[in-house]
Design a protein around this motif. Structure first.
Motif, PDB file in Angstrom:
ATOM      1  N   ALA A  49      -7.780 -24.160   4.718  1.00  0.00           N
ATOM      2  CA  ALA A  49      -9.210 -24.240   5.054  1.00  0.00           C
ATOM      3  C   ALA A  49      -9.472 -23.765   6.484  1.00  0.00           C
ATOM      4  CB  ALA A  49      -9.729 -25.658   4.858  1.00  0.00           C
ATOM      5  N   ALA A  50      -8.565 -24.087   7.402  1.00  0.00           N
ATOM      6  CA  ALA A  50      -8.730 -23.660   8.797  1.00  0.00           C
ATOM      7  C   ALA A  50      -8.646 -22.131   8.895  1.00  0.00           C
ATOM      8  CB  ALA A  50      -7.686 -24.318   9.684  1.00  0.00           C
ATOM      9  N   ILE A  51      -7.723 -21.537   8.169  1.00  0.00           N
ATOM     10  CA  ILE A  51      -7.588 -20.077   8.178  1.00  0.00           C
ATOM     11  C   ILE A  51      -8.843 -19.432   7.598  1.00  0.00           C
ATOM     12  CG2 ILE A  51      -6.338 -18.139   7.135  1.00  0.00           C
ATOM     13  CD1 ILE A  51      -3.773 -19.888   7.415  1.00  0.00           C
ATOM     14  N   LYS A  52      -9.321 -19.956   6.485  1.00  0.00           N
ATOM     15  CA  LYS A  52     -10.530 -19.393   5.867  1.00  0.00           C
ATOM     16  C   LYS A  52     -11.717 -19.464   6.824  1.00  0.00           C
ATOM     17  CE  LYS A  52      -9.450 -19.909   0.997  1.00  0.00           C
ATOM     18  NZ  LYS A  52      -9.629 -20.689  -0.215  1.00  0.00           N
ATOM     19  N   GLU A  53     -11.901 -20.608   7.476  1.00  0.00           N
ATOM     20  CA  GLU A  53     -13.011 -20.765   8.419  1.00  0.00           C
ATOM     21  C   GLU A  53     -12.859 -19.810   9.592  1.00  0.00           C
ATOM     22  OE1 GLU A  53     -16.489 -21.955  10.230  1.00  0.00           O
ATOM     23  OE2 GLU A  53     -15.818 -22.314   8.176  1.00  0.00           O
ATOM     24  N   LEU A  54     -11.671 -19.739  10.154  1.00  0.00           N
ATOM     25  CA  LEU A  54     -11.428 -18.849  11.290  1.00  0.00           C
ATOM     26  C   LEU A  54     -11.675 -17.395  10.905  1.00  0.00           C
ATOM     27  CD1 LEU A  54     -10.535 -18.758  14.254  1.00  0.00           C
ATOM     28  CD2 LEU A  54      -8.154 -18.793  13.463  1.00  0.00           C
ATOM     29  N   SER A  55     -11.371 -17.029   9.676  1.00  0.00           N
ATOM     30  CA  SER A  55     -11.557 -15.639   9.230  1.00  0.00           C
ATOM     31  C   SER A  55     -13.031 -15.260   9.091  1.00  0.00           C
ATOM     32  CB  SER A  55     -10.829 -15.387   7.904  1.00  0.00           C
ATOM     33  OG  SER A  55     -11.516 -15.985   6.828  1.00  0.00           O
ATOM     34  N   THR A  56     -13.933 -16.235   9.077  1.00  0.00           N
ATOM     35  CA  THR A  56     -15.368 -15.933   9.000  1.00  0.00           C
ATOM     36  C   THR A  56     -15.943 -15.600  10.372  1.00  0.00           C
ATOM     37  OG1 THR A  56     -16.155 -18.203   9.310  1.00  0.00           O
ATOM     38  CG2 THR A  56     -15.642 -17.516   7.038  1.00  0.00           C
ATOM     39  N   LEU A  57     -15.183 -15.837  11.416  1.00  0.00           N
ATOM     40  CA  LEU A  57     -15.659 -15.579  12.779  1.00  0.00           C
ATOM     41  C   LEU A  57     -15.407 -14.115  13.142  1.00  0.00           C
ATOM     42  CD1 LEU A  57     -14.345 -18.829  14.508  1.00  0.00           C
ATOM     43  CD2 LEU A  57     -16.571 -18.418  13.445  1.00  0.00           C
ATOM     44  N   THR A  58     -15.924 -13.700  14.293  1.00  0.00           N
ATOM     45  CA  THR A  58     -15.716 -12.323  14.747  1.00  0.00           C
ATOM     46  C   THR A  58     -14.267 -12.141  15.204  1.00  0.00           C
ATOM     47  OG1 THR A  58     -16.249 -12.754  17.070  1.00  0.00           O
ATOM     48  CG2 THR A  58     -18.111 -12.240  15.591  1.00  0.00           C
ATOM     49  N   VAL A  59     -13.861 -10.887  15.309  1.00  0.00           N
ATOM     50  CA  VAL A  59     -12.521 -10.576  15.797  1.00  0.00           C
ATOM     51  C   VAL A  59     -12.328 -11.169  17.196  1.00  0.00           C
ATOM     52  CG1 VAL A  59     -11.035  -8.670  16.561  1.00  0.00           C
ATOM     53  CG2 VAL A  59     -12.214  -8.539  14.354  1.00  0.00           C
ATOM     54  N   TRP A  60     -13.351 -11.052  18.027  1.00  0.00           N
ATOM     55  CA  TRP A  60     -13.251 -11.608  19.377  1.00  0.00           C
ATOM     56  C   TRP A  60     -13.093 -13.115  19.343  1.00  0.00           C
ATOM     57  CZ3 TRP A  60     -11.695  -9.164  23.358  1.00  0.00           C
ATOM     58  CH2 TRP A  60     -11.908  -7.787  23.460  1.00  0.00           C
ATOM     59  N   GLN A  61     -13.773 -13.788  18.442  1.00  0.00           N
ATOM     60  CA  GLN A  61     -13.639 -15.245  18.343  1.00  0.00           C
ATOM     61  C   GLN A  61     -12.237 -15.648  17.864  1.00  0.00           C
ATOM     62  OE1 GLN A  61     -17.228 -15.663  15.937  1.00  0.00           O
ATOM     63  NE2 GLN A  61     -18.022 -17.115  17.456  1.00  0.00           N
ATOM     64  N   ILE A  62     -11.657 -14.839  16.989  1.00  0.00           N
ATOM     65  CA  ILE A  62     -10.281 -15.108  16.555  1.00  0.00           C
ATOM     66  C   ILE A  62      -9.338 -14.973  17.754  1.00  0.00           C
ATOM     67  CG2 ILE A  62      -8.366 -14.320  15.097  1.00  0.00           C
ATOM     68  CD1 ILE A  62     -10.530 -13.498  12.992  1.00  0.00           C
ATOM     69  N   ARG A  63      -9.566 -13.953  18.572  1.00  0.00           N
ATOM     70  CA  ARG A  63      -8.757 -13.787  19.794  1.00  0.00           C
ATOM     71  C   ARG A  63      -8.968 -14.962  20.752  1.00  0.00           C
ATOM     72  NH1 ARG A  63     -10.391  -7.564  20.116  1.00  0.00           N
ATOM     73  NH2 ARG A  63      -8.724  -6.735  18.818  1.00  0.00           N
ATOM     74  N   HIS A  64     -10.202 -15.405  20.873  1.00  0.00           N
ATOM     75  CA  HIS A  64     -10.494 -16.548  21.754  1.00  0.00           C
ATOM     76  C   HIS A  64      -9.835 -17.818  21.231  1.00  0.00           C
ATOM     77  CE1 HIS A  64     -14.365 -14.301  23.176  1.00  0.00           C
ATOM     78  NE2 HIS A  64     -13.266 -13.747  23.624  1.00  0.00           N
ATOM     79  N   PHE A  65      -9.773 -17.973  19.915  1.00  0.00           N
ATOM     80  CA  PHE A  65      -9.062 -19.110  19.318  1.00  0.00           C
ATOM     81  C   PHE A  65      -7.581 -19.040  19.703  1.00  0.00           C
ATOM     82  CE2 PHE A  65      -6.374 -21.025  16.122  1.00  0.00           C
ATOM     83  CZ  PHE A  65      -6.963 -22.276  15.930  1.00  0.00           C
ATOM     84  N   GLU A  66      -6.987 -17.870  19.555  1.00  0.00           N
ATOM     85  CA  GLU A  66      -5.572 -17.689  19.891  1.00  0.00           C
ATOM     86  C   GLU A  66      -5.324 -17.997  21.366  1.00  0.00           C
ATOM     87  OE1 GLU A  66      -1.492 -16.675  19.358  1.00  0.00           O
ATOM     88  OE2 GLU A  66      -3.060 -17.249  17.944  1.00  0.00           O
TER      89      GLU A  66
END
Length: 173
Positions: A49-66
């Motif tokens: 579920a966390a991966i699915k939610e994170l995948s709905t965000l922008t590429v930049w937001q995924i980078r910011h999460f990392e």
């Protein structure tokens, strides 16, 4: 043990740590972490579920999460925390300490949520014992792959590898 410390010191010098880059809002970060489903037994099911939610965000937001994840793991990279992980804890006399196992133990502390992370950060003796959650390291790359159908290539400004937090290991390195 002295050789192990010398190798770690050389590694830390080679991989100098800069400040973290732009990070995700803490509330959003912990919201994604809260989607880990601890009622499941399989690690992949726990993070789904966390991966699915994170995948709905922008590429930049995924980078910011990392970046945020890397920084939180970096903050826990201290000798005091390493001494509290259980059976394979850090000790100058013990040869059984694994830098990778310590990283995965730090992942478990972050994966358990904001309250556990903050508690462990401020009180190393509360570090989770004999537990690990390596799969947390793959959240960003899995979400990015789900979104973009290609490999995630990102280098954070702050390394989460064990012994990277020179201040946290200043008594040893």
């Amino acid at each position: 043990m002295q050789k192990k410390i010398e190798k770690a010191d050389a590694y830390a010098r080679r991989n100098t740590i800069s400040n973290p880059k732009k990070m995700m809002d803490d509330q959003v970060f912990w919201g994604i972490i809260s989607l880990l489903d601890w009622s499941k037994e399989d690690e992949e099911a726990i993070v789904e579920a966390a991966i699915k939610e994170l995948s709905t965000l922008t590429v930049w937001q995924i980078r910011h999460f990392e970046e945020t994840l890397s920084y939180k793991l970096f903050l826990l990279d201290t000798e005091e925390h390493a001494k509290e992980i259980g059976e394979y804890c850090f000790s100058l006399q013990d040869q059984h300490f694994s830098p990778d196992l310590f990283l995965y133990a730090r992942c478990a502390a972050v994966a358990r949520g904001k309250e556990v992370f903050e508690d462990v950060l401020s009180n190393p003796s509360k570090m989770l014992k004999d537990t690990e959650f390596e799969i947390l390291l793959s959240l960003s790359s899995e979400a990015y792959y789900l979104k973009m159908d290609k490999e995630f290539e990102y280098e954070s400004g702050c390394s989460y590898e064990t012994f990277s937090n020179k201040e946290g290991w200043s008594n040893t390195l």
